[in-house]
Design a protein around this motif. Structure first.
Motif, PDB file in Angstrom:
ATOM      1  N   GLN A 180      33.835  44.805  27.096  1.00  0.00           N
ATOM      2  CA  GLN A 180      34.451  43.801  27.972  1.00  0.00           C
ATOM      3  C   GLN A 180      35.426  42.881  27.235  1.00  0.00           C
ATOM      4  O   GLN A 180      35.980  41.969  27.834  1.00  0.00           O
ATOM      5  CB  GLN A 180      33.362  42.951  28.643  1.00  0.00           C
ATOM      6  CG  GLN A 180      32.359  43.756  29.439  1.00  0.00           C
ATOM      7  CD  GLN A 180      33.013  44.578  30.542  1.00  0.00           C
ATOM      8  OE1 GLN A 180      33.991  44.161  31.156  1.00  0.00           O
ATOM      9  NE2 GLN A 180      32.479  45.759  30.791  1.00  0.00           N
ATOM     10  N   CYS A 222      34.380  37.888  25.955  1.00  0.00           N
ATOM     11  CA  CYS A 222      33.333  38.233  26.908  1.00  0.00           C
ATOM     12  C   CYS A 222      32.206  37.214  26.748  1.00  0.00           C
ATOM     13  O   CYS A 222      32.031  36.624  25.675  1.00  0.00           O
ATOM     14  CB  CYS A 222      32.836  39.658  26.695  1.00  0.00           C
ATOM     15  SG  CYS A 222      32.006  39.989  25.133  1.00  0.00           S
ATOM     16  N   PRO A 281      34.354  38.304  31.772  1.00  0.00           N
ATOM     17  CA  PRO A 281      33.181  39.101  32.139  1.00  0.00           C
ATOM     18  C   PRO A 281      32.060  38.927  31.108  1.00  0.00           C
ATOM     19  O   PRO A 281      32.288  38.475  29.988  1.00  0.00           O
ATOM     20  CB  PRO A 281      33.704  40.538  32.126  1.00  0.00           C
ATOM     21  CG  PRO A 281      34.862  40.509  31.190  1.00  0.00           C
ATOM     22  CD  PRO A 281      35.465  39.128  31.310  1.00  0.00           C
TER      23      PRO A 281
END
Length: 181
Positions: free
Chosen positions: A68, A78, A86
């Motif tokens: 991510q 991330c 995310p």
């Protein structure tokens, strides 16, 4: 002075006794020297293991932190969910992403559970086969979240452990951290 009718020589019993004594002596000598022969190859195997371990570790560290992660140099990492990023990959989902092969691994946790053996195929990042150089060597990779080990948020870093097993069954570990920054 010997009489002409007398003969000199060794009896059969003396000959057998000599052979037995010689066999025992050779057995003792080889049992003492054989461990030295095995240990004499250890430095050579350690150098080979270091080459293989460093090469594999460099390959892994060249990948991004997580699936991510923004690979285009973005400002978000991330797990910065409050900022719209995310969540990082769950540790239970570490490993290959589907049918992904080593050449397509794009983050460090893709290598979790990765293992190769020189009897099968050990290759470099360019898929050049190195089997002849590393016959009977094995490599195993483990990746897990380890930010807590560094005094950070637990998911802020991943620890990568590359274990190389030499033909003499020595286990040599290489370890590194990849941070989420």
């Amino acid at each position: 002075m010997l009489k002409p009718t007398q003969q000199q020589g060794v009896t059969l019993i003396e000959l057998v006794t000599g052979i037995v004594v010689l066999a025992i002596a050779l057995t003792l000598i080889t049992s003492i020297l054989s461990p030295l022969f095995v240990r004499s190859t250890d430095p050579w195997h350690q150098v080979r293991a270091a080459e293989l371990g460093h090469s594999l570790m460099n390959e892994i560290l060249a990948r991004s932190f997580d699936e991510q992660s923004d690979r285009s140099g973005g400002l978000l990492r991330c797990d910065e969910i409050a900022l719209g990023a995310p969540a990082c990959t769950s540790e239970s989902n570490f490993g290959q992403d589907g049918a992904e092969t080593r050449l397509l691994f794009n983050d460090v946790d893709d290598f979790d559970g990765f293992g190769v053996t020189g009897d099968a195929i050990i290759s470099n990042i360019l898929a050049t086969e190195l089997t002849d150089l590393y016959r009977s060597y094995q490599a195993e990779v483990t990746v897990y979240y380890a930010g807590g080990e560094l005094g950070l948020d637990p998911r802020a870093a991943k620890r990568i452990i590359v274990t190389i097993i030499t033909p003499t069954d020595s286990r040599i570990e290489f370890s590194a951290y990849k941070g989420n920054w």
